[in-house]
Design a protein around this motif. Structure first.
Motif, mmCIF file in Angstrom:
data_model
loop_
_atom_site.group_PDB
_atom_site.id
_atom_site.type_symbol
_atom_site.label_atom_id
_atom_site.label_comp_id
_atom_site.label_asym_id
_atom_site.label_seq_id
_atom_site.Cartn_x
_atom_site.Cartn_y
_atom_site.Cartn_z
ATOM 1 N N UNK A 48 0.836 -1.206 0.000
ATOM 2 C CA UNK A 48 0.000 0.000 0.000
ATOM 3 C C UNK A 48 0.868 1.252 0.000
ATOM 4 N N UNK A 49 1.948 1.233 0.766
ATOM 5 C CA UNK A 49 2.870 2.368 0.788
ATOM 6 C C UNK A 49 3.446 2.609 -0.607
ATOM 7 N N UNK A 50 3.931 1.553 -1.240
ATOM 8 C CA UNK A 50 4.523 1.704 -2.574
ATOM 9 C C UNK A 50 3.507 2.202 -3.593
ATOM 10 N N UNK A 51 2.303 1.622 -3.582
ATOM 11 C CA UNK A 51 1.279 2.051 -4.532
ATOM 12 C C UNK A 51 0.890 3.509 -4.299
ATOM 13 N N UNK A 52 0.789 3.923 -3.043
ATOM 14 C CA UNK A 52 0.432 5.310 -2.739
ATOM 15 C C UNK A 52 1.529 6.272 -3.194
ATOM 16 N N UNK A 53 2.781 5.900 -2.972
ATOM 17 C CA UNK A 53 3.887 6.744 -3.426
ATOM 18 C C UNK A 53 3.872 6.855 -4.951
ATOM 19 N N UNK A 54 3.682 5.741 -5.628
ATOM 20 C CA UNK A 54 3.637 5.766 -7.098
ATOM 21 C C UNK A 54 2.485 6.653 -7.575
ATOM 22 N N UNK A 55 1.312 6.502 -6.945
ATOM 23 C CA UNK A 55 0.143 7.288 -7.340
ATOM 24 C C UNK A 55 0.380 8.782 -7.115
ATOM 25 N N UNK A 56 0.898 9.137 -5.940
ATOM 26 C CA UNK A 56 1.086 10.551 -5.593
ATOM 27 C C UNK A 56 2.278 11.185 -6.303
ATOM 28 N N UNK A 57 3.248 10.376 -6.707
ATOM 29 C CA UNK A 57 4.465 10.913 -7.331
ATOM 30 C C UNK A 57 4.184 11.491 -8.706
ATOM 31 N N UNK A 58 3.159 10.974 -9.365
ATOM 32 C CA UNK A 58 2.797 11.447 -10.705
ATOM 33 C C UNK A 58 3.995 11.429 -11.655
ATOM 34 N N UNK A 59 4.767 10.349 -11.588
ATOM 35 C CA UNK A 59 5.912 10.195 -12.488
ATOM 36 C C UNK A 59 5.415 9.826 -13.885
ATOM 37 N N UNK A 60 6.112 10.283 -14.924
ATOM 38 C CA UNK A 60 5.678 9.978 -16.294
ATOM 39 C C UNK A 60 6.058 8.553 -16.695
ATOM 40 N N UNK A 61 5.173 7.594 -16.434
ATOM 41 C CA UNK A 61 5.464 6.181 -16.695
ATOM 42 C C UNK A 61 5.157 5.785 -18.130
ATOM 43 N N UNK A 62 4.994 6.747 -19.023
ATOM 44 C CA UNK A 62 4.641 6.444 -20.406
ATOM 45 C C UNK A 62 5.646 5.485 -21.034
ATOM 46 N N UNK A 63 6.910 5.711 -20.786
ATOM 47 C CA UNK A 63 7.954 4.870 -21.360
ATOM 48 C C UNK A 63 8.483 3.853 -20.360
ATOM 49 N N UNK A 64 8.012 3.890 -19.124
ATOM 50 C CA UNK A 64 8.505 2.979 -18.095
ATOM 51 C C UNK A 64 9.905 3.349 -17.665
ATOM 52 N N UNK A 65 10.430 2.611 -16.719
ATOM 53 C CA UNK A 65 11.808 2.818 -16.311
ATOM 54 C C UNK A 65 12.036 4.034 -15.447
ATOM 55 N N UNK A 66 11.011 4.507 -14.759
ATOM 56 C CA UNK A 66 11.166 5.669 -13.876
ATOM 57 C C UNK A 66 11.646 5.225 -12.488
ATOM 58 N N UNK A 67 12.302 4.093 -12.428
ATOM 59 C CA UNK A 67 12.700 3.526 -11.148
ATOM 60 C C UNK A 67 13.719 4.364 -10.379
ATOM 61 N N UNK A 68 14.687 5.012 -11.011
ATOM 62 C CA UNK A 68 15.605 5.851 -10.222
ATOM 63 C C UNK A 68 14.876 6.985 -9.491
#
Length: 113
Positions: A48-68
């Protein structure tokens, strides 16, 4: 997978199951005299923590690889909590994550049998 009804149970009984802790502004795990405070232990549902961070971060995952960027954000959050004296315990419950590739390979192996 989780426990059926756990969220509802916790919501309905939160008064008897938990206490609210207020950290003073500028709180730190080390007092001004250098002595360590007792940390506040917090148990977190890791998924839940990880999913919430991903949701709130609003990172551009269009191409994937936003792991750093995701890793840096998680590090900043965890570091901030530790700095104010919170002792974190992440619990990964339920079924382990299977990447879509591994899941597809598993299905193919089952079909081949």
């Amino acid at each position: 997978m989780g426990v059926h009804g756990l969220t509802t149970f916790l919501r309905e009984h939160k008064q008897s199951l938990a206490t609210t802790q207020q950290l003073p502004p500028g709180a730190s795990h080390v007092a001004s005299n250098g002595a360590s405070h007792h940390p506040l232990s917090v148990v977190l549902d890791a998924w839940s923590f990880l999913y919430e961070v991903i949701y709130c971060a609003d990172l551009p995952w269009v191409f994937g690889g936003e792991y750093p960027q995701l890793s840096q954000l998680i590090h900043r959050i965890v570091h901030a909590w530790v700095e104010v004296g919170i002792e974190l315990h992440f619990v990964f419950d339920g079924q382990s994550y299977l990447s879509p590739f591994l899941q597809a390979m598993s299905f193919r192996e089952q079909d081949a049998r």
